[in-house]
Write an enzyme that holds these catalytic residues in place. Structure first.
Site, PDB file in Angstrom:
ATOM      1  N   LYS A 278     -47.279  29.138  19.324  1.00 34.22           N
ATOM      2  CA  LYS A 278     -48.178  29.473  20.433  1.00 34.22           C
ATOM      3  C   LYS A 278     -49.355  30.300  19.893  1.00 34.22           C
ATOM      4  CE  LYS A 278     -49.424  32.755  23.649  1.00 34.22           C
ATOM      5  NZ  LYS A 278     -50.769  32.320  23.547  1.00 34.22           N
TER       6      LYS A 278
ATOM      7  N   GLU B 291     -46.385  42.111  12.982  1.00 32.71           N
ATOM      8  CA  GLU B 291     -47.575  42.703  12.370  1.00 32.71           C
ATOM      9  C   GLU B 291     -48.453  43.154  13.523  1.00 32.71           C
ATOM     10  OE1 GLU B 291     -48.135  43.556   9.449  1.00 32.71           O
ATOM     11  OE2 GLU B 291     -46.519  42.470   8.457  1.00 32.71           O
TER      12      GLU B 291
HETATM   13  P1  NDP Z   1     -52.047  40.509  21.955  1.00 27.05           P
HETATM   14  O1  NDP Z   1     -50.823  41.249  21.588  1.00 27.05           O
HETATM   15  O2  NDP Z   1     -52.537  40.633  23.340  1.00 27.05           O
HETATM   16  O3  NDP Z   1     -51.843  38.952  21.719  1.00 27.05           O
HETATM   17  C1  NDP Z   1     -51.198  38.453  20.577  1.00 27.05           C
HETATM   18  C2  NDP Z   1     -50.469  37.183  20.973  1.00 27.05           C
HETATM   19  O4  NDP Z   1     -49.385  37.511  21.845  1.00 27.05           O
HETATM   20  C3  NDP Z   1     -51.347  36.190  21.731  1.00 27.05           C
HETATM   21  O5  NDP Z   1     -50.997  34.886  21.371  1.00 27.05           O
HETATM   22  C4  NDP Z   1     -50.965  36.481  23.173  1.00 27.05           C
HETATM   23  O6  NDP Z   1     -51.244  35.414  24.041  1.00 27.05           O
HETATM   24  C5  NDP Z   1     -49.484  36.726  23.031  1.00 27.05           C
HETATM   25  N1  NDP Z   1     -48.869  37.413  24.172  1.00 27.05           N
HETATM   26  C6  NDP Z   1     -49.463  38.190  25.103  1.00 27.05           C
HETATM   27  N2  NDP Z   1     -48.556  38.619  26.015  1.00 27.05           N
HETATM   28  C7  NDP Z   1     -47.362  38.098  25.654  1.00 27.05           C
HETATM   29  C8  NDP Z   1     -46.040  38.162  26.189  1.00 27.05           C
HETATM   30  N3  NDP Z   1     -45.751  38.843  27.294  1.00 27.05           N
HETATM   31  N4  NDP Z   1     -45.057  37.514  25.557  1.00 27.05           N
HETATM   32  C9  NDP Z   1     -45.312  36.813  24.426  1.00 27.05           C
HETATM   33  N5  NDP Z   1     -46.541  36.682  23.895  1.00 27.05           N
HETATM   34  C10 NDP Z   1     -47.566  37.338  24.480  1.00 27.05           C
HETATM   35  O7  NDP Z   1     -53.161  40.864  20.868  1.00 27.05           O
HETATM   36  P2  NDP Z   1     -54.572  40.143  20.635  1.00 27.05           P
HETATM   37  O8  NDP Z   1     -54.417  38.705  20.345  1.00 27.05           O
HETATM   38  O9  NDP Z   1     -55.412  40.516  21.804  1.00 27.05           O
HETATM   39  O10 NDP Z   1     -55.070  40.769  19.244  1.00 27.05           O
HETATM   40  C11 NDP Z   1     -55.600  42.041  19.151  1.00 27.05           C
HETATM   41  C12 NDP Z   1     -54.555  43.027  18.680  1.00 27.05           C
HETATM   42  O11 NDP Z   1     -53.721  42.455  17.656  1.00 27.05           O
HETATM   43  C13 NDP Z   1     -55.157  44.243  18.058  1.00 27.05           C
HETATM   44  O12 NDP Z   1     -54.502  45.380  18.528  1.00 27.05           O
HETATM   45  C14 NDP Z   1     -54.916  44.085  16.554  1.00 27.05           C
HETATM   46  O13 NDP Z   1     -54.798  45.261  15.865  1.00 27.05           O
HETATM   47  C15 NDP Z   1     -53.656  43.299  16.486  1.00 27.05           C
HETATM   48  N6  NDP Z   1     -53.629  42.498  15.254  1.00 27.05           N
HETATM   49  C16 NDP Z   1     -52.832  42.874  14.200  1.00 27.05           C
HETATM   50  C17 NDP Z   1     -52.826  42.179  13.031  1.00 27.05           C
HETATM   51  C18 NDP Z   1     -51.912  42.555  11.900  1.00 27.05           C
HETATM   52  O14 NDP Z   1     -51.715  41.737  11.003  1.00 27.05           O
HETATM   53  N7  NDP Z   1     -51.350  43.740  11.857  1.00 27.05           N
HETATM   54  C19 NDP Z   1     -53.689  41.012  12.854  1.00 27.05           C
HETATM   55  C20 NDP Z   1     -54.457  40.677  14.022  1.00 27.05           C
HETATM   56  C21 NDP Z   1     -54.416  41.404  15.175  1.00 27.05           C
HETATM   57  P3  NDP Z   1     -52.663  35.299  24.799  1.00 27.05           P
HETATM   58  O15 NDP Z   1     -53.729  35.358  23.773  1.00 27.05           O
HETATM   59  O16 NDP Z   1     -52.585  34.001  25.436  1.00 27.05           O
HETATM   60  O17 NDP Z   1     -52.702  36.452  25.740  1.00 27.05           O
END
Ligand code: NDP
Length: 478
Positions: free
Chosen positions: A171, A246
């Site tokens: 996903k 991560e």
């Molecule tokens: P999110 O946690 O909102 O989203 C990450 C993924 O999780 C998306 O595919 C999202 O779907 C999905 N998701 C959201 N809600 C749920 C749920 N209830 N159950 C299961 N899956 C869910 O983060 P972002 O994508 O907005 O990315 C930004 C954040 O991610 C920042 O805080 C950043 O620091 C962190 N990040 C960390 C990295 C690392 O390697 N440490 C790398 C990249 C980002 P959808 O998009 O459809 O809402």
């Protein structure tokens, strides 16, 4: 416009679609992408479960050939896929193509790993008994990815999952389905049997949550925010499944009095602002000792003036737009929070207008920040950085480590003593000396500690720790 559909059990399916919008030009629709529902997710998990026995026992040469073929196609289409990436996420074309090449390299690396799977043979402590330690696939792996690396992060999770014999339900983030769809299409055409790789696009709260709630997902690898990471952890504990997280960062970059000023400025500029600051390894805390502080701030501010913020696809653009309206609002809120907290905004922070309607933000630099301010403690995830003035190296190290996160940590210094001490004592999964905190190799471990990560490292040979499970076999020698 045709709908890019979900792939479930080897069949493209789905008619309920949403538009993928270009953040550099909101009138540009990148494409239509299907939205899965909970029933689609159940079907995808069932297909992955059914495909697992045959795939996990498939020949290593078959897996090698499919991953190699996918790598070759990604490389051959790097300009086109890089353009798609820049169009849907907003990083510059050069960054988009670079990330696409990275994905190709990752598939190539794990194609090779298929041929290097090994176990161990060890004598038993009991006479006449042999012990073999082997690695086996875990089962159905759920993959949930964020929007900021639309092709590299899916690649570094999908490639090892498949190489080690797992089946996958993937996903992607809803903001960037384009690259996700493209690599699934490439792998499907490269010859993956039906059900081995399933794509379910759509909302995290629906699609992601349905994956978390399923007892048939045996391992879950997640990259994203701390909040969602916690949900993944709780649900995985409930189902006794393996999980890997991560999450965010608040990465420090220390500049010491003895630093090469040019190296320090270029590394800070890159760490803090390139890719619009939307990298988990971005540095938003520039911790600078007092002897070099004023020269560093003057040189960095001067350098920021010449950086070109514009449409990601335009030649000469160095920083593209913020990914969407809500992320832009969040970045601008933090600029206001920083001002209210008493930090001094010395450059940027305002919304920019360009030829095309997009989410453009002038990179922002604060000085006079303290490590206790919210702008120093919370992940902003945009082009906003602050300078924290410190007395000496000892204070710089203490401030660098004073954070709930621990992903990447950097230092600019010409002192071997300080560089060596910093490498040993930085509380982070990755440490950089005279290099930006962002920008890593694909064949070595990636990940952090403290609030940034949980579970085994990703990438390189260390990926086997998560994507395989170990079996210890005892045989009476007769
Ligand atoms: P999110 O946690 O909102 O989203 C990450 C993924 O999780 C998306 O595919 C999202 O779907 C999905 N998701 C959201 N809600 C749920 C749920 N209830 N159950 C299961 N899956 C869910 O983060 P972002 O994508 O907005 O990315 C930004 C954040 O991610 C920042 O805080 C950043 O620091 C962190 N990040 C960390 C990295 C690392 O390697 N440490 C790398 C990249 C980002 P959808 O998009 O459809 O809402």
């Amino acid at each position: 416009m045709t709908i890019h559909q979900n792939l479930i059990g080897g069949t493209w399916t789905g008619s309920n679609a949403i538009e993928n919008i270009n953040p550099s030009d909101t009138s540009d629709i990148v494409g239509l992408y299907a939205r899965a529902d909970a029933a689609d997710v159940q079907a995808a998990i069932a297909a992955a479960k059914a495909a697992f026995p045959a795939w996990s026992r498939s020949g290593i040469l078959e897996r090698h050939a499919i991953l190699r073929k996918a790598s070759d196609e990604i490389m051959a289409r790097k300009e086109e896929l890089g353009r798609l990436l820049s169009r849907e996420e907003g990083k510059t074309l050069a960054e988009g193509i670079g990330e696409t090449i990275r994905a190709g390299q990752i598939f190539d690396f794990f194609a090779g790993e298929c041929l290097r799977l090994a176990g161990e043979t060890i004598p038993s402590v009991r006479p006449n008994i042999g012990v073999e330690i082997t690695r086996e696939a875990v089962g159905v792996v759920g993959i949930i990815t964020p929007w900021n690396f639309p092709i590299a992060i899916p690649a570094w999770k999908i490639a090892p999952a498949l190489a080690y014999g797992n089946t996958v339900v993937f996903k992607p983030a809803e903001l960037v389905p384009g690259c996700a769809w493209a690599i699934v299409d490439i792998l499907h055409r490269a010859g993956l049997p039906a059900g081995v790789l399933n794509l379910v696009m759509g909302k995290g709260s629906v699609v992601g949550q349905a994956m978390l709630d399923s007892p048939d997902v045996n391992a879950m690898t997640f990259t994203g925010s701390t909040g969602t990471g916690k949900r993944v952890a709780m649900a995985s504990i409930e189902h006794n499944r393996k999980y890997q997280l991560e999450m965010g960062g608040k990465n420090p970059f220390v500049v010491l009095d003895d630093a090469d000023l040019n190296v320090a400025v270029e590394a800070s500029l890159n760490s803090a602002f390139f890719s619009t600051g939307q990298r988990c390894t971005a540095s938003s805390r520039l911790i600078v000792t007092e002897g070099i502080h004023d020269r560093f701030v003057a040189a960095l501010t001067e350098r920021m003036k010449s950086v070109v913020v514009d449409n990601a696809l335009k030649a000469g653009t160095q920083i593209g737009p913020v990914v969407d309206a809500s992320q832009l609002a969040q970045d601008m809120d933090y600029v206001e929070i920083g001002k209210r907290e008493g930090a001094k905004l010395v450059f940027g922070g305002e919304r920019l207008n360009r030829e095309t309607e997009g989410f453009y933000l002038q990179p922002a630099l604060f000085t006079e920040a303290t490590n206790q301010m919210r702008i120093s403690r919370e992940e902003i995830f945009g082009p906003v950085a602050s300078v924290i003035r410190v007395k000496d190296y000892e204070e710089a190290l203490a401030v660098a480590n004073d954070t709930p996160f621990g992903l990447s940590s950097g230092i600019a210094t010409t002192s071997l003593k300080h560089a060596t001490h910093f490498k040993r004592n930085a509380e982070a999964g990755m440490v950089m000396v005279n290099l930006p905190t962002a920008g890593v190799d694909f064949h070595v471990p990636f990940g952090g500690r403290k609030g940034s990560s949980f579970g085994p490292r990703e990438q390189g040979r260390y990926a086997a720790e998560f994507f395989t499970t170990v079996k210890t076999q005892y045989t009476l020698a007769g």
